[in-house]
Design a protein around this motif. Structure first.
Motif, PDB file in Angstrom:
ATOM      1  N   VAL A   2      10.530   9.969   4.862  1.00 38.40           N
ATOM      2  CA  VAL A   2      10.766   8.604   5.352  1.00 38.40           C
ATOM      3  C   VAL A   2      10.805   7.622   4.181  1.00 38.40           C
ATOM      4  O   VAL A   2       9.852   7.501   3.424  1.00 38.40           O
ATOM      5  CB  VAL A   2       9.690   8.186   6.369  1.00 38.40           C
ATOM      6  N   VAL A   3      11.914   6.914   4.053  1.00 41.24           N
ATOM      7  CA  VAL A   3      12.044   5.881   3.024  1.00 41.24           C
ATOM      8  C   VAL A   3      11.414   4.582   3.525  1.00 41.24           C
ATOM      9  O   VAL A   3      10.677   3.906   2.811  1.00 41.24           O
ATOM     10  CB  VAL A   3      13.536   5.649   2.681  1.00 41.24           C
ATOM     11  N   ALA A   4      11.721   4.231   4.770  1.00 40.30           N
ATOM     12  CA  ALA A   4      11.152   3.029   5.387  1.00 40.30           C
ATOM     13  C   ALA A   4      11.351   3.124   6.890  1.00 40.30           C
ATOM     14  O   ALA A   4      12.270   3.801   7.363  1.00 40.30           O
ATOM     15  CB  ALA A   4      11.804   1.762   4.849  1.00 40.30           C
ATOM     16  N   CYS A   5      10.484   2.430   7.635  1.00 36.43           N
ATOM     17  CA  CYS A   5      10.592   2.431   9.091  1.00 36.43           C
ATOM     18  C   CYS A   5      10.261   1.045   9.625  1.00 36.43           C
ATOM     19  O   CYS A   5       9.252   0.448   9.220  1.00 36.43           O
ATOM     20  CB  CYS A   5       9.646   3.468   9.700  1.00 36.43           C
ATOM     21  N   GLY A   6      11.100   0.551  10.511  1.00 37.77           N
ATOM     22  CA  GLY A   6      10.853  -0.729  11.160  1.00 37.77           C
ATOM     23  C   GLY A   6      10.828  -0.563  12.669  1.00 37.77           C
ATOM     24  O   GLY A   6      11.695   0.098  13.235  1.00 37.77           O
ATOM     25  N   ILE A   7       9.815  -1.144  13.294  1.00 39.48           N
ATOM     26  CA  ILE A   7       9.689  -1.109  14.758  1.00 39.48           C
ATOM     27  C   ILE A   7       9.947  -2.510  15.288  1.00 39.48           C
ATOM     28  O   ILE A   7       9.368  -3.487  14.793  1.00 39.48           O
ATOM     29  CB  ILE A   7       8.293  -0.629  15.182  1.00 39.48           C
ATOM     30  N   GLY A   8      10.813  -2.616  16.271  1.00 43.27           N
ATOM     31  CA  GLY A   8      11.150  -3.912  16.837  1.00 43.27           C
ATOM     32  C   GLY A   8      10.731  -4.036  18.287  1.00 43.27           C
ATOM     33  O   GLY A   8      11.002  -3.147  19.087  1.00 43.27           O
ATOM     34  N   GLY A  52       7.818  -0.926  -0.166  1.00 43.94           N
ATOM     35  CA  GLY A  52       7.891   0.318  -0.936  1.00 43.94           C
ATOM     36  C   GLY A  52       8.104   1.528  -0.067  1.00 43.94           C
ATOM     37  O   GLY A  52       8.032   1.480   1.163  1.00 43.94           O
ATOM     38  N   ARG A  53       8.362   2.646  -0.721  1.00 37.30           N
ATOM     39  CA  ARG A  53       8.720   3.876  -0.029  1.00 37.30           C
ATOM     40  C   ARG A  53       7.636   4.305   0.967  1.00 37.30           C
ATOM     41  O   ARG A  53       6.453   4.283   0.669  1.00 37.30           O
ATOM     42  CB  ARG A  53       8.945   4.995  -1.038  1.00 37.30           C
ATOM     43  N   GLY A  54       8.101   4.703   2.145  1.00 35.44           N
ATOM     44  CA  GLY A  54       7.203   5.219   3.176  1.00 35.44           C
ATOM     45  C   GLY A  54       6.515   4.173   4.019  1.00 35.44           C
ATOM     46  O   GLY A  54       5.705   4.502   4.872  1.00 35.44           O
ATOM     47  N   ALA A  55       6.838   2.873   3.807  1.00 30.58           N
ATOM     48  CA  ALA A  55       6.153   1.803   4.552  1.00 30.58           C
ATOM     49  C   ALA A  55       6.711   1.678   5.969  1.00 30.58           C
ATOM     50  O   ALA A  55       7.904   1.852   6.200  1.00 30.58           O
ATOM     51  CB  ALA A  55       6.294   0.475   3.821  1.00 30.58           C
ATOM     52  N   TRP A  56       5.825   1.384   6.899  1.00 28.03           N
ATOM     53  CA  TRP A  56       6.178   1.118   8.303  1.00 28.03           C
ATOM     54  C   TRP A  56       5.737  -0.294   8.635  1.00 28.03           C
ATOM     55  O   TRP A  56       4.599  -0.680   8.380  1.00 28.03           O
ATOM     56  CB  TRP A  56       5.449   2.076   9.248  1.00 28.03           C
ATOM     57  N   MET A  57       6.654  -1.086   9.239  1.00 23.70           N
ATOM     58  CA  MET A  57       6.333  -2.444   9.643  1.00 23.70           C
ATOM     59  C   MET A  57       6.755  -2.654  11.089  1.00 23.70           C
ATOM     60  O   MET A  57       7.624  -1.941  11.604  1.00 23.70           O
ATOM     61  CB  MET A  57       7.042  -3.469   8.749  1.00 23.70           C
ATOM     62  N   VAL A  58       6.150  -3.657  11.750  1.00 27.04           N
ATOM     63  CA  VAL A  58       6.472  -3.991  13.141  1.00 27.04           C
ATOM     64  C   VAL A  58       6.821  -5.465  13.238  1.00 27.04           C
ATOM     65  O   VAL A  58       6.094  -6.313  12.704  1.00 27.04           O
ATOM     66  CB  VAL A  58       5.279  -3.695  14.091  1.00 27.04           C
ATOM     67  N   ALA A  59       7.929  -5.775  13.910  1.00 29.42           N
ATOM     68  CA  ALA A  59       8.309  -7.161  14.190  1.00 29.42           C
ATOM     69  C   ALA A  59       8.174  -7.400  15.696  1.00 29.42           C
ATOM     70  O   ALA A  59       8.779  -6.691  16.497  1.00 29.42           O
ATOM     71  CB  ALA A  59       9.740  -7.428  13.748  1.00 29.42           C
ATOM     72  N   PHE A  60       7.362  -8.384  16.066  1.00 28.97           N
ATOM     73  CA  PHE A  60       7.085  -8.663  17.471  1.00 28.97           C
ATOM     74  C   PHE A  60       7.985  -9.771  18.003  1.00 28.97           C
ATOM     75  O   PHE A  60       8.612 -10.514  17.243  1.00 28.97           O
ATOM     76  CB  PHE A  60       5.620  -9.051  17.652  1.00 28.97           C
ATOM     77  N   ASP A  61       8.006  -9.892  19.318  1.00 26.43           N
ATOM     78  CA  ASP A  61       8.870 -10.891  19.944  1.00 26.43           C
ATOM     79  C   ASP A  61       8.333 -12.303  19.850  1.00 26.43           C
ATOM     80  O   ASP A  61       8.981 -13.251  20.296  1.00 26.43           O
ATOM     81  CB  ASP A  61       9.137 -10.531  21.410  1.00 26.43           C
ATOM     82  N   GLY A  70       7.733 -13.655  16.916  1.00 24.73           N
ATOM     83  CA  GLY A  70       8.084 -14.120  15.574  1.00 24.73           C
ATOM     84  C   GLY A  70       7.101 -13.724  14.500  1.00 24.73           C
ATOM     85  O   GLY A  70       7.104 -14.304  13.409  1.00 24.73           O
ATOM     86  N   THR A  71       6.251 -12.736  14.756  1.00 23.81           N
ATOM     87  CA  THR A  71       5.293 -12.280  13.761  1.00 23.81           C
ATOM     88  C   THR A  71       5.625 -10.861  13.312  1.00 23.81           C
ATOM     89  O   THR A  71       6.265 -10.098  14.042  1.00 23.81           O
ATOM     90  CB  THR A  71       3.852 -12.315  14.293  1.00 23.81           C
ATOM     91  N   ILE A  72       5.161 -10.523  12.124  1.00 21.95           N
ATOM     92  CA  ILE A  72       5.368  -9.196  11.554  1.00 21.95           C
ATOM     93  C   ILE A  72       4.025  -8.658  11.087  1.00 21.95           C
ATOM     94  O   ILE A  72       3.197  -9.404  10.556  1.00 21.95           O
ATOM     95  CB  ILE A  72       6.370  -9.247  10.392  1.00 21.95           C
ATOM     96  N   ALA A  73       3.796  -7.360  11.311  1.00 21.66           N
ATOM     97  CA  ALA A  73       2.524  -6.736  10.929  1.00 21.66           C
ATOM     98  C   ALA A  73       2.785  -5.451  10.172  1.00 21.66           C
ATOM     99  O   ALA A  73       3.780  -4.774  10.377  1.00 21.66           O
ATOM    100  CB  ALA A  73       1.680  -6.453  12.176  1.00 21.66           C
ATOM    101  N   GLY A  74       1.819  -5.106   9.300  1.00 20.72           N
ATOM    102  CA  GLY A  74       1.908  -3.842   8.576  1.00 20.72           C
ATOM    103  C   GLY A  74       1.396  -3.996   7.162  1.00 20.72           C
ATOM    104  O   GLY A  74       0.797  -5.011   6.822  1.00 20.72           O
ATOM    105  N   PRO A  75       1.636  -3.028   6.296  1.00 22.58           N
ATOM    106  CA  PRO A  75       2.206  -1.711   6.595  1.00 22.58           C
ATOM    107  C   PRO A  75       1.248  -0.873   7.451  1.00 22.58           C
ATOM    108  O   PRO A  75       0.032  -0.869   7.189  1.00 22.58           O
ATOM    109  CB  PRO A  75       2.405  -1.071   5.223  1.00 22.58           C
ATOM    110  N   LEU A  76       1.774  -0.186   8.460  1.00 18.48           N
ATOM    111  CA  LEU A  76       0.944   0.625   9.334  1.00 18.48           C
ATOM    112  C   LEU A  76       0.291   1.750   8.545  1.00 18.48           C
ATOM    113  O   LEU A  76       0.882   2.306   7.628  1.00 18.48           O
ATOM    114  CB  LEU A  76       1.776   1.230  10.477  1.00 18.48           C
ATOM    115  N   GLY A  77      -0.928   2.080   8.929  1.00 19.05           N
ATOM    116  CA  GLY A  77      -1.634   3.167   8.281  1.00 19.05           C
ATOM    117  C   GLY A  77      -2.335   2.782   6.999  1.00 19.05           C
ATOM    118  O   GLY A  77      -3.078   3.586   6.435  1.00 19.05           O
ATOM    119  N   LYS A  78      -2.129   1.570   6.512  1.00 20.17           N
ATOM    120  CA  LYS A  78      -2.770   1.122   5.280  1.00 20.17           C
ATOM    121  C   LYS A  78      -4.064   0.381   5.613  1.00 20.17           C
ATOM    122  O   LYS A  78      -4.161  -0.311   6.622  1.00 20.17           O
ATOM    123  CB  LYS A  78      -1.846   0.189   4.489  1.00 20.17           C
ATOM    124  N   GLU A  79      -5.024   0.511   4.743  1.00 20.47           N
ATOM    125  CA  GLU A  79      -6.313  -0.161   4.964  1.00 20.47           C
ATOM    126  C   GLU A  79      -6.141  -1.676   4.932  1.00 20.47           C
ATOM    127  O   GLU A  79      -6.733  -2.401   5.718  1.00 20.47           O
ATOM    128  CB  GLU A  79      -7.319   0.279   3.898  1.00 20.47           C
TER     129      GLU A  79
END
Length: 435
Positions: free
Chosen positions: A294-300, A323-332, A334-343
């Protein structure tokens, strides 16, 4: 949420929690997890062990609620029992009528001045209210206790009326007369009804479409000696097969949108469950084999499939930035959270009107300002220097210095001192930021 019942975390003081719990347990729609706190500094530590077990939190008052909300850690709906007029009636009965203490000799906290005056008028008490400590959000028990104690010590009051249990205990400890306002049953019932309606709404939301945008690099899984087109094609087929297995796990559908890029259409509830409330990377066997690719992942998350896809693309671009392997989430919202799995995760706004107005007065984007706002909230201080900001934003120190200079030029920051982390190094400017 799993099942029909709402798993409700209850966090409150030792004297108010039983009152709230008794009401909550009358509703078959709710399963409660009660937690008592004795110090506001322990609230987040008490919540964390139950993070994966509760769908919502209900707090006994606005102080613990504000601490949890400002931390941004919960990731689930938060509620608190407000101290209504009915809550204050019982306390006034005890202090004014039973102990014969004039209202003008009582100091209050939490309530607004007009609210107390209206209550007194309804009760037929025609006396002035002289001392009220109203506050928004959180406040320390020590600050509240000091406010009441100073008035009492100066002879201006004979007793205090407080809504905060820890402040109540502080004043009792020093021998000051103090009355505690406990939550009224009617206030608890009203907020429980809101919680149940919210649960029904969330169940409908969980059935909405969510979109996951993934970029993979099949070459990662190849050995340095394997560079034939046939072998690379085989690796791409294997990657697609892994994605199909994962897509089946989330009960979705897979679509290729270009070399190495895929979109998965699934439901909001499925992704929420797979990511433990948008906190971690899915741990399913199918996804584990893909982590290195996985290079990057975005959840909408959106109100429509189209909006969710747009949000997924936005989250994907933010993930690429991290950066490589990061996962982020964009909510309805207007906010964004992440990177998932990171402390160290941040939850920042990109659609806030206030941030847009601030961005117009600087050369900074709303994204940068939103991230900065989230970082300050997480750190619990509005003071930092460029190297700290660079580390939090994952940018170069010179870029962080440029941001701080932009804020200073716009009147949103000021240099308040210097720090020397190394004996021979150059001093670093410390800024106080006003967001």
């Amino acid at each position: 949420m799993c099942g029909i019942r709402i798993r409700l975390g209850l966090l409150g003081a030792d004297d108010s929690l039983p009152i709230i719990q008794a009401v909550v347990e009358e509703y078959k729609e709710l399963v409660c997890f009660p937690v008592v706190y004795w110090d506001e500094r322990d609230i987040l530590d008490l919540m964390r062990p139950l993070a994966a077990q509760v769908d919502m939190w209900l707090f006994s008052g606005q102080v613990p609620y504000s601490i949890a909300k400002q931390s941004g850690e919960a990731g689930v709906p938060l509620f608190y029992v407000p101290h209504t007029g009915a809550s204050l009636y019982r306390t006034l009965l005890q202090a004014h009528y039973t102990k014969q203490i004039p209202v003008c000799k009582l100091s209050f906290d939490t309530y607004e001045h007009g609210e107390v005056e209206r209550l007194l008028e309804e009760a037929g008490i025609h006396e002035p209210v002289l001392y009220i400590k109203h506050y928004e959000g959180g406040i320390s028990a020590q600050e509240l206790a000091r406010y009441h104690y100073d008035l009492w010590k100066q002879g201006k009051t004979k007793a205090a009326v407080t809504c905060l249990r820890t402040a109540h205990l502080e004043m009792e400890k020093i021998g000051m007369p103090v009355y505690r306002v406990l939550p009224a049953r009617s206030a608890v019932e009203a907020i429980v009804q809101t919680i149940i309606r919210t649960g029904e709404m969330l169940r409908v939301q969980d059935a909405q479409i969510a979109v996951q945008m993934i970029e993979v690099d099949s070459m990662t899984a190849t050995s340095p000696e394997t560079f034939s087109s046939d072998e690379i094609y085989k690796m791409e087929l294997k990657t697609t097969e892994k994605l199909l297995q994962y897509t089946k796990k989330v009960q979705g559908s897979l679509k290729s949108v270009g070399p190495g890029r895929y979109v998965i259409f699934t439901t909001r509830g499925a992704l929420k469950e797979m990511t433990a409330g948008y906190k971690t990377i899915p741990t399913s066997r199918e996804m584990t084999h893909l982590y290195e690719e996985v290079v990057a992942c975005g959840i909408g998350i959106g109100r429509t499939a189209y909006e969710a896809e747009i949000q997924a693309g936005r989250a994907f671009l933010h993930a690429k930035h991290y950066g490589r392997g990061a996962w982020m989430v964009a909510f309805d919202d207007g906010t964004i959270a992440g990177p998932l799995g990171k402390e160290e995760q941040i939850h920042y706004s990109i659609g806030n009107e206030e941030l847009r107005q601030l961005a117009e007065h600087t050369n900074l984007s709303t994204v940068t300002l939103g991230k900065l706002q989230a970082i300050l909230r997480r750190r619990g201080t509005n003071e930092m220097e460029a190297h700290e900001l660079a580390s939090d934003l994952q940018i170069l120190p010179r870029s962080a210095r440029r941001i701080l200079k932009e804020l200073e030029a716009a009147g949103l920051a000021e240099a308040i001192g210097e720090t020397s982390p190394y004996p021979r190094g150059r001093p670093r400017k410390v800024y106080r930021i006003f967001l």
